[in-house]
Scaffold this motif. Structure first.
Motif, short mmCIF file in Angstrom:
data_model
loop_
_atom_site.label_atom_id
_atom_site.label_comp_id
_atom_site.label_asym_id
_atom_site.label_seq_id
_atom_site.Cartn_x
_atom_site.Cartn_y
_atom_site.Cartn_z
N UNK A 160 9.85 4.35 -1.65
CA UNK A 160 8.71 3.45 -1.78
C UNK A 160 8.71 2.83 -3.18
N UNK A 161 8.60 1.50 -3.26
CA UNK A 161 8.55 0.84 -4.56
C UNK A 161 7.11 0.86 -5.08
N UNK A 162 6.93 0.66 -6.39
CA UNK A 162 5.55 0.58 -6.92
C UNK A 162 4.74 -0.52 -6.23
N UNK A 163 5.38 -1.65 -5.94
CA UNK A 163 4.65 -2.72 -5.26
C UNK A 163 4.32 -2.31 -3.83
N UNK A 164 5.22 -1.57 -3.19
CA UNK A 164 4.93 -1.06 -1.86
C UNK A 164 3.71 -0.15 -1.88
N UNK A 165 3.59 0.67 -2.92
CA UNK A 165 2.43 1.54 -3.05
C UNK A 165 1.16 0.71 -3.22
N UNK A 166 1.26 -0.41 -3.94
CA UNK A 166 0.11 -1.30 -4.08
C UNK A 166 -0.31 -1.87 -2.73
N UNK A 167 0.70 -2.24 -1.91
CA UNK A 167 0.40 -2.76 -0.58
C UNK A 167 -0.27 -1.72 0.30
N UNK A 168 0.21 -0.48 0.23
CA UNK A 168 -0.39 0.60 1.02
C UNK A 168 -1.82 0.86 0.57
N UNK A 169 -2.05 0.82 -0.74
CA UNK A 169 -3.40 1.03 -1.27
C UNK A 169 -4.34 -0.10 -0.83
N UNK A 170 -3.84 -1.34 -0.86
CA UNK A 170 -4.66 -2.47 -0.41
C UNK A 170 -5.07 -2.28 1.04
#
Length: 408
Positions: free
Chosen positions: A71-81
């Motif tokens: 999981x990329x940091x941006x992917x984690x941002x998408x999951x959090x959103x």
């Protein structure tokens, strides 16, 4: 007939969000005008390997911040959103109380053994329920994971030859040559994006076959395997927010990616959407989701199952579910998508199940757009119609799943 606007619901479980697929489930106590979200599946956001494509591409792939499959940091941002958006949905529908941590046991989070699935589930849970201390349970390896990876279990009773025969029967007229002819436009487009041209590179001339595996699902090889891998990587580059000069080496627009993603549902058709595969691979998840929705199921109001796109495709095959989300091909399982089931109850206590597929659009996820993801209710063949809340009773749905899993 619509149920009251204050109806409450619970997500149950399934797969989708980012690159891996995460299932999500929920259930609610039968009460006046209550609605519960029973099953939903996530797909997570891992960077994917380029196996089989390097020898055809003319330029190097972009650099990623993580190793393949993580999981990329941006992917984690998408999951959090998505976690925040789903929590807002739970609040508006009355499933949960705003700004309050759920009661202990009301939210159950399960993930597959893949680190990306675990990380995706944690990002979603922490954003949906900040400060609530909700843990994500998961096995330590695929071989211990009979829920998300039933075919990795050496004791799995699976006839790979029968699955291969079923896949071969599903090929169009002309067999593999006919399938290649049907998708010749996508093959030519992929060659253009890869910079693959004659005489040095002949993508259209790549051999293709359905590969038989003794105790596993079959898979497509050759140009279709290359197409799936390449198109998924192009999608991930776009969703990662890379410059369009980097996405597909500057040769892939959003529309181009959408067209090339047709290779992914083709892979699902011959590896996942087979009756012999779905019963074994999708049965454990479907059974858990159905039991969660039943009166004898888990007690959680919301159950998140974080798995993989293959999990969603397997359950969808088992129950003959289909969908179409804007900017994606029919039956595609995009990153951050979810397949789910809601349990509704009317004032008299009668319970009904609705299936849905929810996903942000491609551009929405790239921009981390706050616009709520698209949600489509689905027909459940043999049980209910998408537009009729009361057409699929909970009892009928549970029996439908049992019959599908027990079907020889």
């Amino acid at each position: 007939m619509a149920l009251p606007p204050d109806a409450s619901w619970r997500p149950s479980r399934f797969t989708a969000w980012g690159k891996p697929r995460e299932p999500c489930c929920a259930r609610k106590n039968a009460s006046t005008g209550a609605r519960r979200h029973a099953d939903a599946a996530w797909r997570t956001f891992p960077h994917r390997e380029h196996a089989g494509v390097e020898r055809l591409q003319r330029s190097p792939w972009p650099t990623w911040p993580v190793s393949p499959g993580r999981l990329t940091p941006r992917g984690a941002q998408g999951a959090a959103l998505l976690g925040r958006q789903d929590r807002s949905y739970f609040n508006k529908t009355g499933v949960l109380s705003p700004q309050v941590c759920p009661t202990p046991g009301a939210v159950v989070a399960l993930a597959s053994s893949a680190p990306r699935a675990i990380d995706t589930a944690k990002a979603w849970v922490d954003a949906a329920f900040p400060g609530c201390g909700i843990a994500v349970a998961h096995p330590h390896s695929d071989r211990e994971d009979a829920l998300f990876h039933p075919l990795s279990n050496p004791k799995a009773d699976f006839d790979g030859h029968a699955a291969w025969l079923e896949a071969m029967r599903a090929l169009p007229q002309g067999g593999m040559a006919g399938l290649k002819a049907r998708h010749s436009a996508e093959i030519r487009l992929l060659a253009a994006v890869l910079g693959c041209s004659l005489p040095d590179c002949d993508l259209a001339g790549e051999l293709a076959s359905v590969l038989e595996k003794p105790h596993d699902r079959p898979n497509l090889t050759g140009v279709f395997e290359i197409g799936t891998t390449a198109s998924q990587n192009l999608l991930l580059e776009y969703l990662e927010g890379m410059s369009m000069s980097e996405v597909g080496w500057g040769r892939a627009s959003e529309r181009t990616i959408e067209r090339l993603l047709a290779f992914h549902p083709i892979e699902f058709r011959y590896s996942n959407r087979l009756a012999s595969v779905a019963r074994i691979a999708g049965g454990p998840l479907a059974t858990l989701m159905a039991n969660t929705l039943s009166s004898t199921g888990a007690n959680g109001t919301i159950t998140l199952l974080a798995g993989h796109d293959t999990n969603i495709a397997d359950v969808a095959s088992l129950l003959a579910l289909h969908w179409k989300i804007p900017s994606y091909p029919r039956d595609e399982v995009p990153p951050a998508s979810a397949l789910g089931f809601e349990l509704w109850a009317d004032a008299e206590g009668h319970r009904f199940v609705r299936a849905f597929f929810r996903s942000p659009t491609m551009r929405g996820l790239r921009n981390l757009d706050a616009t709520p993801p698209r949600r489509r209710y689905l027909d459940i063949p043999g049980c209910g119609r998408a537009g009729h809340v009361r057409s699929c009773t909970a009892e009928h749905f549970l029996e439908l799943v049992r019959q599908a899993v027990d079907r020889p």
